[in-house]
Motif scaffolding. Sequence first.
Motif, PDB file in Angstrom:
ATOM      1  N   ALA A 285       7.193 -37.651  18.781  1.00 22.05           N
ATOM      2  CA  ALA A 285       8.029 -36.459  18.997  1.00 22.05           C
ATOM      3  C   ALA A 285       9.228 -36.476  18.071  1.00 22.05           C
ATOM      4  N   ALA A 286       9.599 -35.297  17.564  1.00 22.83           N
ATOM      5  CA  ALA A 286      10.769 -35.205  16.682  1.00 22.83           C
ATOM      6  C   ALA A 286      12.053 -35.207  17.505  1.00 22.83           C
ATOM      7  N   LYS A 287      11.970 -34.690  18.754  1.00 26.98           N
ATOM      8  CA  LYS A 287      13.153 -34.683  19.620  1.00 26.98           C
ATOM      9  C   LYS A 287      12.885 -35.599  20.816  1.00 26.98           C
ATOM     10  N   GLU A 288      13.697 -35.435  21.869  1.00 26.07           N
ATOM     11  CA  GLU A 288      13.505 -36.265  23.066  1.00 26.07           C
ATOM     12  C   GLU A 288      12.133 -36.057  23.687  1.00 26.07           C
ATOM     13  N   ARG A 289      11.776 -34.755  23.760  1.00 26.99           N
ATOM     14  CA  ARG A 289      10.446 -34.423  24.279  1.00 26.99           C
ATOM     15  C   ARG A 289       9.600 -33.846  23.147  1.00 26.99           C
ATOM     16  N   CYS A 290       8.287 -34.070  23.201  1.00 32.88           N
ATOM     17  CA  CYS A 290       7.439 -33.490  22.160  1.00 32.88           C
ATOM     18  C   CYS A 290       7.320 -31.985  22.407  1.00 32.88           C
ATOM     19  N   LYS A 291       6.796 -31.282  21.407  1.00 28.74           N
ATOM     20  CA  LYS A 291       6.713 -29.824  21.525  1.00 28.74           C
ATOM     21  C   LYS A 291       5.793 -29.394  22.672  1.00 28.74           C
ATOM     22  N   ALA A 292       4.736 -30.154  22.896  1.00 26.19           N
ATOM     23  CA  ALA A 292       3.813 -29.796  23.972  1.00 26.19           C
ATOM     24  C   ALA A 292       4.519 -29.908  25.324  1.00 26.19           C
ATOM     25  N   CYS A 293       5.256 -30.993  25.535  1.00 28.34           N
ATOM     26  CA  CYS A 293       5.965 -31.168  26.810  1.00 28.34           C
ATOM     27  C   CYS A 293       7.058 -30.106  26.970  1.00 28.34           C
ATOM     28  N   GLU A 294       7.702 -29.739  25.851  1.00 31.26           N
ATOM     29  CA  GLU A 294       8.725 -28.668  25.918  1.00 31.26           C
ATOM     30  C   GLU A 294       8.080 -27.361  26.379  1.00 31.26           C
ATOM     31  N   LEU A 295       6.966 -27.013  25.727  1.00 27.05           N
ATOM     32  CA  LEU A 295       6.295 -25.752  26.069  1.00 27.05           C
ATOM     33  C   LEU A 295       5.827 -25.729  27.527  1.00 27.05           C
TER      34      LEU A 295
END
Length: 299
Positions: A285-295
């Motif tokens: 993941a680029a941030k704390e959460r990956c994009k899939a988890c964010e979505l």
Amino acid sequence: MCKNCDLKPVYKTLNDKNLCKSCFIKYFEKKVLKIIRQYNLIEDKDEVFVGLSGGKDSMTCLYILDKYLKKMGRQIKALLINEGIEGYRNKTVEDAEKICKELKIHLKIVSLKKEFGKSIDDFYKNYKGRPCTPCGIFRRYLLNKYAREYGAAKLATGHNLDDEAQSIFMNQIKGNMALSAKLGPATGVLVHKKFIKRIKPLYFMTEKEVTVYAFLKRFPINYIECPYFHNTFRDNVGRMLNELEEKYPGTKQSIVKAFIEILPKLREQYQGEKIGTCKVCKEPAAKERCKACELLNRN
Ligand code: FES
Ligand code: ZN
């Protein structure tokens, strides 16, 4: 007449050479193998998976890699993500199953609904953003995760020259060169032990060439498009490039060739970009959460 053998031509190349069916097939396969060798896409002991969708591009990629590796006594495997799109994915899954059965290739199918609790159709019911973007994020996430779990060293996709020209242009319009540094025949700058390297054996093959090849080979394909795709950013950029190509033949090829020339510099610049681990699912993941988890609003 065909420039090699005087038979009826089925295809005219960009440099005005007519080719008959068998010469076109030879030309196409030779060019793909050249891409594989030139960019060293497959190494000796690599376990190769093909990300299969059941469309013409991934099927062509699967067919040629299978032919190439079988000659060396090696086998490929296929991985398909079923996003759950009514009237579309169920048909392409059937096509994928057919070709894998024919070629005796082991096919793994991963259901997005099973993994995330909802299908793409369910997800889009309450989604206000651009369609196809979340689908792409989920698909890449699952392809990477399962290719790794099944032991792949390389994940081959059916991306063709038109797809690449679109991506280059889209990143240019967004002003996001860091994203462009990740393009190319093999994925580049991001390093994470959970990332499986992606390769694109059809990198220099145009969409038209792939369509003709798949048609001549009579692959079991329903030539259908994702119902959400119309009027997306990629769709619009694709149309614009098609118009340019029509007026100035060779446009897409020039875009990709010019890009390949500057890619090493771009990679140098973005090399070593840090990529972490998602605190929820432990995937890259680029941030704390990956994009899939964010979505998916997973915490
Ligand atoms: Fe999956 Fe369009 S929603 S490709
Ligand atoms: Zn995550």
